[in-house]
Design an enzyme around this catalytic site. Structure first.
Site, PDB file in Angstrom:
ATOM      1  N   GLY A   3      -3.093  13.226 -64.916  1.00 42.94           N
ATOM      2  CA  GLY A   3      -2.578  14.487 -64.405  1.00 42.94           C
ATOM      3  C   GLY A   3      -3.583  15.595 -64.732  1.00 42.94           C
ATOM      4  O   GLY A   3      -4.669  15.619 -64.186  1.00 42.94           O
ATOM      5  N   SER A  26      -8.402   9.061 -66.395  1.00 42.05           N
ATOM      6  CA  SER A  26      -8.485  10.353 -65.730  1.00 42.05           C
ATOM      7  C   SER A  26      -8.224  11.453 -66.763  1.00 42.05           C
ATOM      8  O   SER A  26      -8.928  11.529 -67.768  1.00 42.05           O
ATOM      9  CB  SER A  26      -7.493  10.388 -64.565  1.00 42.05           C
ATOM     10  OG  SER A  26      -7.743  11.463 -63.705  1.00 42.05           O
ATOM     11  N   TRP A  27      -7.213  12.302 -66.575  1.00 36.56           N
ATOM     12  CA  TRP A  27      -6.875  13.277 -67.611  1.00 36.56           C
ATOM     13  C   TRP A  27      -6.533  12.576 -68.912  1.00 36.56           C
ATOM     14  O   TRP A  27      -6.801  13.098 -69.998  1.00 36.56           O
ATOM     15  CB  TRP A  27      -5.720  14.169 -67.163  1.00 36.56           C
ATOM     16  CG  TRP A  27      -5.091  14.909 -68.292  1.00 36.56           C
ATOM     17  CD1 TRP A  27      -3.877  14.655 -68.875  1.00 36.56           C
ATOM     18  CD2 TRP A  27      -5.658  16.011 -69.035  1.00 36.56           C
ATOM     19  NE1 TRP A  27      -3.638  15.528 -69.923  1.00 36.56           N
ATOM     20  CE2 TRP A  27      -4.719  16.361 -70.046  1.00 36.56           C
ATOM     21  CE3 TRP A  27      -6.856  16.721 -68.945  1.00 36.56           C
ATOM     22  CZ2 TRP A  27      -4.947  17.403 -70.944  1.00 36.56           C
ATOM     23  CZ3 TRP A  27      -7.085  17.755 -69.852  1.00 36.56           C
ATOM     24  CH2 TRP A  27      -6.145  18.087 -70.831  1.00 36.56           C
ATOM     25  N   ASP A  41     -15.358   6.345 -56.970  1.00 33.59           N
ATOM     26  CA  ASP A  41     -14.330   7.279 -57.393  1.00 33.59           C
ATOM     27  C   ASP A  41     -14.609   8.648 -56.773  1.00 33.59           C
ATOM     28  O   ASP A  41     -15.597   9.292 -57.093  1.00 33.59           O
ATOM     29  CB  ASP A  41     -14.322   7.370 -58.929  1.00 33.59           C
ATOM     30  CG  ASP A  41     -13.127   8.126 -59.482  1.00 33.59           C
ATOM     31  OD1 ASP A  41     -12.602   8.999 -58.784  1.00 33.59           O
ATOM     32  OD2 ASP A  41     -12.737   7.832 -60.632  1.00 33.59           O
ATOM     33  N   HIS A  55     -10.573   5.499 -57.815  1.00 27.66           N
ATOM     34  CA  HIS A  55     -10.088   6.144 -59.038  1.00 27.66           C
ATOM     35  C   HIS A  55      -8.824   5.506 -59.605  1.00 27.66           C
ATOM     36  O   HIS A  55      -8.588   5.568 -60.807  1.00 27.66           O
ATOM     37  CB  HIS A  55      -9.808   7.619 -58.731  1.00 27.66           C
ATOM     38  CG  HIS A  55      -9.367   8.426 -59.907  1.00 27.66           C
ATOM     39  ND1 HIS A  55     -10.223   8.779 -60.934  1.00 27.66           N
ATOM     40  CD2 HIS A  55      -8.154   8.945 -60.240  1.00 27.66           C
ATOM     41  CE1 HIS A  55      -9.567   9.484 -61.832  1.00 27.66           C
ATOM     42  NE2 HIS A  55      -8.299   9.593 -61.448  1.00 27.66           N
TER      43      HIS A  55
END
Length: 329
Positions: free
Chosen positions: A53, A120-121, A274, A302
């Site tokens: 996120g 990711s985050w 990605d 991704h």
């Protein structure tokens, strides 16, 4: 990829889905309560899973990367999202609040050191947490590297990725007046926090749709209409973090602080195609981290659900399970 795969300790199949042996809410202060769950073996190797996120929330699929006989898996929804409360709230919700929450969660479940697993985050947060608490981090397993630099935000919200997806980029930008196109994060921020729920949901769905459409290499240009409550929490939280530079003192803070975890081993798993988090940042991280392993997945984007990425993550976790005595877990 949502379906359970057969167990294969030598390969990369996902493990069958298991139910948590504990589900609880943890009061972390500031009016926030975070949802967390534990599954697998309570006496197994501890691993904490950090979702993406910001604002994505954890899901049952995230349990399936770990052999339930060998791992004690701890998953939680970060402040404001998923089953944590208050929902979609950005009050007292910063990177440093999340780092403190992770530490409180570690103490609550009675773990001394653990593997930190994030994408990711979640990879961003894992690195920041490890830099703040290196003695508590036994290994970092990171996927789809995002280092919260201005360049990465410019790529995704300034037209870089839009050059590959001009049709979807136009859909993302057309609902914003042209005189605000120079700063789409700020333009969306005004509408995501307007106080008009109908407007907030409309812009939240557009924000989430742009990102979700580019996540998988298999995307054919279709966009997904996310449920209103999910989209509002995801988009408000993500935008809140991005407009504030992830609450870091400097855009290059993570790379500048890699010396703090130079001794902490880790594995980087990156999709070569990605579109959300370009691979050059994963490579840059690897080159600044002498104890890291680098795995570039050739036909992958991704998403956590990319078969090549999922398989490599399972292989990594199976390898670490065989090294338990070495890791001191």
């Amino acid at each position: 990829m949502d379906k359970a795969a057969g167990k294969n300790s030598a390969g990369g199949d996902l493990y069958p889905r298991v139910e948590p042996f504990a589900r609880r809410m943890l009061d972390v202060g500031d009016g926030h309560q975070i949802y967390y769950e534990q599954c697998g073996n309570p006496d197994g190797m501890p691993v904490v899973v950090l979702h993406g996120g910001p604002g994505g929330g954890c899901s049952p699929v995230m349990r399936q990367f770990f052999d339930p006989e060998k791992y004690h898996v701890i998953l939680f929804d970060q402040r404001g999202c998923g089953r944590s409360r208050p929902h979609a709230s950005v009050k007292d919700n910063t990177t440093w609040h999340l780092v403190a929450d992770i530490e409180k969660l570690r103490e609550t479940v009675g773990v001394d050191r653990w593997i930190v697993f994030g994408g990711s985050w979640g990879a961003t947060l894992a690195l920041i947490y490890a830099q703040a608490h290196p003695s508590r981090t036994a290994w970092l397993v990171l996927r789809g590297i995002f280092l919260a630099t201005q360049g990465e935000l410019d790529w995704f919200y300034g037209g870089g990725a839009g050059q590959f997806w001009p049709d979807l980029w136009q859909r993302f930008t057309d609902i914003v007046p042209k005189d605000e196109h120079h700063d789409l994060i700020s333009a969306y921020n005004k509408r995501l926090f307007s106080g008009d729920r109908t407007e907030e949901v409309a812009y939240a769905k557009a924000w989430a749709s742009w990102e979700n459409a580019l996540a998988s290499i298999e995307n054919n240009g279709a966009t997904m209409d996310s449920p209103a409550e999910y989209a509002r929490a995801f988009s408000r939280l993500e935008n809140h973090y991005f407009i504030n530079g992830a609450f870091l003192d400097d855009s290059q803070q993570i790379l500048q602080n890699m010396v703090k975890i130079a001794h902490v081993p880790g594995t980087i798993v990156q999709g070569r195609h990605d579109m959300i988090c370009p691979p050059h940042m994963a490579w840059k991280l690897h080159k600044s981290w002498p104890t890291s392993e680098f795995r570039m997945i050739p036909k992958a984007g991704h998403a956590l659900s990319e078969p090549g990425i999922a398989s490599e993550l399972v292989r990594t976790m199976n390898k670490l399970a065989r090294q338990r005595s070495t890791l001191g877990l």
